[in-house]
Design an enzyme around this catalytic site. Structure first.
Site, PDB file in Angstrom:
ATOM      1  N   CYS A  54       3.326  -5.313  -3.906  1.00 32.92           N
ATOM      2  CA  CYS A  54       2.669  -5.930  -2.750  1.00 32.92           C
ATOM      3  C   CYS A  54       3.208  -7.312  -2.398  1.00 32.92           C
ATOM      4  O   CYS A  54       3.251  -7.678  -1.225  1.00 32.92           O
ATOM      5  CB  CYS A  54       1.158  -5.937  -2.954  1.00 32.92           C
ATOM      6  SG  CYS A  54       0.497  -4.244  -3.039  1.00 32.92           S
ATOM      7  N   LYS A 104      -6.790  -4.622   2.908  1.00 31.44           N
ATOM      8  CA  LYS A 104      -5.768  -3.640   3.281  1.00 31.44           C
ATOM      9  C   LYS A 104      -5.968  -2.354   2.501  1.00 31.44           C
ATOM     10  O   LYS A 104      -6.583  -2.350   1.442  1.00 31.44           O
ATOM     11  CB  LYS A 104      -4.371  -4.206   3.059  1.00 31.44           C
ATOM     12  CG  LYS A 104      -4.054  -4.561   1.613  1.00 31.44           C
ATOM     13  CD  LYS A 104      -2.714  -5.257   1.512  1.00 31.44           C
ATOM     14  CE  LYS A 104      -2.321  -5.576   0.099  1.00 31.44           C
ATOM     15  NZ  LYS A 104      -2.200  -4.432  -0.797  1.00 31.44           N
ATOM     16  N   ASP A 112      -3.302 -10.068  -3.423  1.00 35.10           N
ATOM     17  CA  ASP A 112      -3.951  -9.112  -4.335  1.00 35.10           C
ATOM     18  C   ASP A 112      -4.230  -9.622  -5.752  1.00 35.10           C
ATOM     19  O   ASP A 112      -3.999  -8.898  -6.731  1.00 35.10           O
ATOM     20  CB  ASP A 112      -3.124  -7.826  -4.418  1.00 35.10           C
ATOM     21  CG  ASP A 112      -3.017  -7.108  -3.088  1.00 35.10           C
ATOM     22  OD1 ASP A 112      -3.576  -7.584  -2.092  1.00 35.10           O
ATOM     23  OD2 ASP A 112      -2.349  -6.059  -3.049  1.00 35.10           O
TER      24      ASP A 112
END
Length: 192
Positions: free
Chosen positions: A143, A101, A9
């Protein structure tokens, strides 16, 4: 060679100036790019994930006008927006698989996403005989933590490259790293 690199991310909405900007995010993007230029050849797979939320709903309650910043968040990383794109300092030429995602739901681990071709990360790791995973990215306490824990749960040896991550808050990031170490992850600098 049975080693993979996760880049979690590293997106505009999670770096400085983004909807959920993390201090040090831009620097992490730059350092990961430097690391890749020197070490990409050491990995049989390089998997980069992006939060990629729908723009027409609340993503299973993930987006909320009054977020608690634990389970609910302001709108971020909406598919097709600048915020969802990789940070410009992250050069992704050596990335072998791009994972999206959170499409219509909350998702913290890259194992909850699929590649552009529709493959699950767990299947790719098994198919390619990946035993070891190095983890980088944003955010340490969300994450990165979830992705590393899932890798451990899937039987992989995990190393967190501590100079190639950035977290939301120092206390929660330290707690996440302690949890990961307790779960079996190795905490190490990249040496880049």
């Amino acid at each position: 060679m049975s080693k993979a690199l996760f880049i979690v991310d590293v997106q505009n909405d999670f770096t400085e100036g983004g909807a959920l900007g993390v201090e040090g995010g831009d620097a992490v993007a730059e350092r990961i790019t430097q690391y890749l230029s020197a070490h990409a050849g050491e990995y049989s797979m390089i998997i980069a994930s992006r939060d990629w939320h729908d723009d027409d709903n609340d993503n299973g309650g993930h987006f909320h006008p009054e977020p608690d910043y634990v389970d609910t968040w302001p709108s971020h990383c909406v598919a097709g927006t600048e915020g969802a794109e990789y940070d410009p300092a992250l050069v992704v030429e050596s990335v072998t698989h791009h994972v999206k995602k959170g499409q219509g739901e909350a998702a913290y681990s890259l194992f909850e996403g699929v590649t552009d071709e529709g493959h699950k990360v767990s299947d790719l790791l098994t198919e390619h005989g990946i035993l070891d995973v190095d983890v980088t990215g944003i955010a340490t306490d969300y994450c990165v933590r979830a992705s590393a824990l899932h890798a451990i749960e899937h039987g992989r040896h995990v190393r967190i490259l501590t100079d190639l991550i950035a977290g939301v808050a120092p206390e929660s990031s330290e707690a996440a790293l302690a949890e990961l170490a307790h779960a079996g992850a190795v905490l190490a600098e990249s040496g880049a």
